[in-house]
Design a protein around this motif. Structure first.
Motif, PDB file in Angstrom:
ATOM      1  N   PHE A   9       0.899  -1.134   0.000  1.00 48.76           N
ATOM      2  CA  PHE A   9       0.000   0.000   0.000  1.00 48.76           C
ATOM      3  C   PHE A   9       0.948   1.197   0.000  1.00 48.76           C
ATOM      4  CE2 PHE A   9      -2.586  -2.952   2.808  1.00 48.76           C
ATOM      5  CZ  PHE A   9      -3.440  -3.341   1.795  1.00 48.76           C
ATOM      6  N   ILE A  10       0.729   2.158  -0.885  1.00 45.42           N
ATOM      7  CA  ILE A  10       1.652   3.289  -0.991  1.00 45.42           C
ATOM      8  C   ILE A  10       0.862   4.583  -1.182  1.00 45.42           C
ATOM      9  CG2 ILE A  10       1.983   2.905  -3.476  1.00 45.42           C
ATOM     10  CD1 ILE A  10       4.946   3.788  -3.058  1.00 45.42           C
ATOM     11  N   ALA A  11       1.319   5.637  -0.532  1.00 48.02           N
ATOM     12  CA  ALA A  11       0.705   6.954  -0.675  1.00 48.02           C
ATOM     13  C   ALA A  11       1.370   7.687  -1.845  1.00 48.02           C
ATOM     14  CB  ALA A  11       0.881   7.755   0.616  1.00 48.02           C
ATOM     15  N   LEU A  12       0.740   8.731  -2.330  1.00 51.02           N
ATOM     16  CA  LEU A  12       1.274   9.497  -3.460  1.00 51.02           C
ATOM     17  C   LEU A  12       2.685  10.018  -3.228  1.00 51.02           C
ATOM     18  CD1 LEU A  12      -1.782  11.630  -4.636  1.00 51.02           C
ATOM     19  CD2 LEU A  12      -0.622   9.823  -5.914  1.00 51.02           C
ATOM     20  N   ASP A  13       3.023  10.290  -1.962  1.00 44.87           N
ATOM     21  CA  ASP A  13       4.363  10.808  -1.666  1.00 44.87           C
ATOM     22  C   ASP A  13       5.385   9.700  -1.428  1.00 44.87           C
ATOM     23  OD1 ASP A  13       3.225  10.060   0.737  1.00 44.87           O
ATOM     24  OD2 ASP A  13       3.610  11.960   1.767  1.00 44.87           O
ATOM     25  N   GLY A  14       5.013   8.458  -1.769  1.00 44.88           N
ATOM     26  CA  GLY A  14       5.945   7.339  -1.682  1.00 44.88           C
ATOM     27  C   GLY A  14       5.988   6.637  -0.340  1.00 44.88           C
ATOM     28  N   VAL A  15       5.227   7.115   0.628  1.00 50.06           N
ATOM     29  CA  VAL A  15       5.239   6.526   1.970  1.00 50.06           C
ATOM     30  C   VAL A  15       4.548   5.160   1.953  1.00 50.06           C
ATOM     31  CG1 VAL A  15       4.392   6.787   4.352  1.00 50.06           C
ATOM     32  CG2 VAL A  15       5.365   8.755   3.139  1.00 50.06           C
ATOM     33  N   VAL A  16       5.222   4.173   2.561  1.00 50.08           N
ATOM     34  CA  VAL A  16       4.646   2.835   2.708  1.00 50.08           C
ATOM     35  C   VAL A  16       4.515   2.440   4.179  1.00 50.08           C
ATOM     36  CG1 VAL A  16       5.398   1.993   0.458  1.00 50.08           C
ATOM     37  CG2 VAL A  16       6.921   1.745   2.419  1.00 50.08           C
ATOM     38  N   GLU A  17       5.101   3.226   5.056  1.00 48.14           N
ATOM     39  CA  GLU A  17       5.089   2.914   6.482  1.00 48.14           C
ATOM     40  C   GLU A  17       3.725   3.235   7.102  1.00 48.14           C
ATOM     41  OE1 GLU A  17       7.960   3.623  10.322  1.00 48.14           O
ATOM     42  OE2 GLU A  17       7.897   5.161   8.804  1.00 48.14           O
ATOM     43  N   LYS A  18       3.319   2.400   8.038  1.00 51.02           N
ATOM     44  CA  LYS A  18       2.093   2.572   8.822  1.00 51.02           C
ATOM     45  C   LYS A  18       0.860   2.844   7.962  1.00 51.02           C
ATOM     46  CE  LYS A  18       4.607   4.079  12.849  1.00 51.02           C
ATOM     47  NZ  LYS A  18       4.843   5.128  13.829  1.00 51.02           N
ATOM     48  N   ALA A 117      10.131  -1.985   3.064  1.00 54.16           N
ATOM     49  CA  ALA A 117      10.753  -1.257   1.955  1.00 54.16           C
ATOM     50  C   ALA A 117      12.228  -1.598   1.864  1.00 54.16           C
ATOM     51  CB  ALA A 117      10.550   0.241   2.140  1.00 54.16           C
ATOM     52  N   THR A 118      12.878  -1.792   2.999  1.00 54.96           N
ATOM     53  CA  THR A 118      14.297  -2.130   3.019  1.00 54.96           C
ATOM     54  C   THR A 118      14.548  -3.447   2.285  1.00 54.96           C
ATOM     55  OG1 THR A 118      14.551  -0.981   5.121  1.00 54.96           O
ATOM     56  CG2 THR A 118      16.292  -2.531   4.520  1.00 54.96           C
ATOM     57  N   THR A 119      13.727  -4.449   2.570  1.00 54.80           N
ATOM     58  CA  THR A 119      13.873  -5.750   1.909  1.00 54.80           C
ATOM     59  C   THR A 119      13.573  -5.629   0.421  1.00 54.80           C
ATOM     60  OG1 THR A 119      13.296  -6.890   3.961  1.00 54.80           O
ATOM     61  CG2 THR A 119      13.138  -8.172   1.932  1.00 54.80           C
ATOM     62  N   ALA A 120      12.552  -4.875   0.059  1.00 53.67           N
ATOM     63  CA  ALA A 120      12.217  -4.695  -1.359  1.00 53.67           C
ATOM     64  C   ALA A 120      13.371  -4.034  -2.106  1.00 53.67           C
ATOM     65  CB  ALA A 120      10.945  -3.869  -1.517  1.00 53.67           C
ATOM     66  N   GLY A 144       6.907   9.167   7.161  1.00 53.72           N
ATOM     67  CA  GLY A 144       7.064   7.723   7.230  1.00 53.72           C
ATOM     68  C   GLY A 144       8.063   7.246   6.198  1.00 53.72           C
ATOM     69  N   GLN A 145       8.468   5.995   6.340  1.00 54.89           N
ATOM     70  CA  GLN A 145       9.443   5.420   5.419  1.00 54.89           C
ATOM     71  C   GLN A 145       8.857   5.353   4.019  1.00 54.89           C
ATOM     72  OE1 GLN A 145      10.559   1.255   5.899  1.00 54.89           O
ATOM     73  NE2 GLN A 145      12.656   1.772   5.336  1.00 54.89           N
ATOM     74  N   LYS A 146       9.695   5.718   3.067  1.00 57.02           N
ATOM     75  CA  LYS A 146       9.284   5.678   1.661  1.00 57.02           C
ATOM     76  C   LYS A 146       9.805   4.406   1.026  1.00 57.02           C
ATOM     77  CE  LYS A 146       8.777  10.569   1.309  1.00 57.02           C
ATOM     78  NZ  LYS A 146       9.026  11.797   0.640  1.00 57.02           N
ATOM     79  N   LEU A 147       9.125   3.970  -0.018  1.00 56.55           N
ATOM     80  CA  LEU A 147       9.555   2.762  -0.713  1.00 56.55           C
ATOM     81  C   LEU A 147      10.954   2.929  -1.267  1.00 56.55           C
ATOM     82  CD1 LEU A 147       9.060  -0.069  -1.728  1.00 56.55           C
ATOM     83  CD2 LEU A 147       7.801   0.903  -3.664  1.00 56.55           C
ATOM     84  N   PHE A 148      11.218   4.076  -1.908  1.00 62.40           N
ATOM     85  CA  PHE A 148      12.539   4.319  -2.476  1.00 62.40           C
ATOM     86  C   PHE A 148      13.182   5.484  -1.760  1.00 62.40           C
ATOM     87  CE2 PHE A 148      10.166   2.306  -5.947  1.00 62.40           C
ATOM     88  CZ  PHE A 148      10.960   1.178  -6.098  1.00 62.40           C
ATOM     89  N   GLU A 149      14.310   5.224  -1.153  1.00 59.65           N
ATOM     90  CA  GLU A 149      15.093   6.245  -0.468  1.00 59.65           C
ATOM     91  C   GLU A 149      16.534   6.091  -0.913  1.00 59.65           C
ATOM     92  OE1 GLU A 149      14.306   5.473   3.671  1.00 59.65           O
ATOM     93  OE2 GLU A 149      12.437   6.589   3.618  1.00 59.65           O
TER      94      GLU A 149
END
Length: 177
Positions: A9-18, A117-120, A144-149
Motif C-alpha cells: 500500500f503506498i501513498a502518493l508521496d511514496g510513503v509505505v510505512e504505517k 521497503a528495506t527488503t524490497a 514515514g518510510q518511503k519505498l525508495f530512499e
C-alpha cells in the motif's frame, strides 16, 4: 522456479510505512478481491526479521481466515541473527543473494513479499525481485518510510494498471534489465 512479488500500500508521496493510519478509508470489496487474488497464487512468503517479529506475534494470536493463511503458508525470513524461529512453517535464510536465489529455485510459484521497503530495495538491488505491485492511494501521508530512499536508480516497466472506484491505482511493475 518461483517469482518474488513485492506488494505495498503506498501513498502518493511514496510513503509505505504505517498504512493502517491512512489506508483504511480506501479499502473496499474491489481492493479486497485484488488482495485475495494475490493470496490465492502465493506459494510462500518472504520477509525480513523485523516484519517476522511483528507478524508472528500478531498472526499466531489471531484465529480468523487470514491468520490461518499466514500461519500455514511457508515463510522465509532473510536474517543473519534469527536462529530459532518459533512461527510455524518458517525457514531462516541468510541475507545473501545466492541464498534467496535458492529459495526462488525451490518454490514452484509466487513468493509474496510485503511490509518492508528495506527488503524490497535489497531484492531490487540484487536482481531478485520479479514484480512490484502497488496499490497507490490518492493521499499524501506526509511522513514515514518511503519505498525508495537514497540514490539508487531502478528502472521499471509498467505491466498492468487498473483504477479502483476509490481512486486507488492498482499498479504492477517489472524490473528492466
Amino acid at each position: 522456479m518461483g517469482r518474488i512479488i513485492s506488494n505495498f500500500f503506498i501513498a502518493l508521496d511514496g510513503v509505505v510505512e504505517k498504512p493502517e493510519t491512512w489506508h483504511m478509508p480506501y479499502f473496499n470489496d474491489e481492493m479486497g478481491a485484488i488482495i485475495g487474488s494475490g493470496m490465492q497464487t502465493n506459494k510462500a512468503f518472504l520477509m525480513g526479521r523485523k516484519l517476522y517479529e511483528e507478524w508472528s506475534a500478531h498472526w499466531t494470536a489471531s484465529t480468523d481466515e487470514i491468520a490461518d493463511y499466514f500461519n500455514t503458508i511457508p515463510k522465509y525470513v532473510v536474517s543473519s541473527s534469527l536462529r530459532d524461529p518459533a512461527w510455524n512453517n518458517t525457514t531462516v535464510v541468510p541475507g545473501d543473494p545466492e541464498a534467496v536465489r535458492a529459495v526462488k529455485d525451490g518454490v514452484d510459484g509466487d513468493i509474496a513479499m510485503s511490509g518492508s521497503a528495506t527488503t524490497a530495495r535489497w531484492l531490487l538491488a540484487h536482481g531478485l525481485l520479479d514484480e512490484l505491485r502497488l496499490l497507490l492511494h490518492p493521499i499524501a501521508a506526509g511522513e514515514g518510510q518511503k519505498l525508495f530512499e537514497g540514490n539508487a536508480t531502478h528502472k521499471l516497466e509498467l505491466a498492468d494498471c487498473t483504477t479502483l472506484s476509490t481512486g486507488v491505482l492498482n499498479l504492477a511493475y517489472r524490473p528492466v534489465s
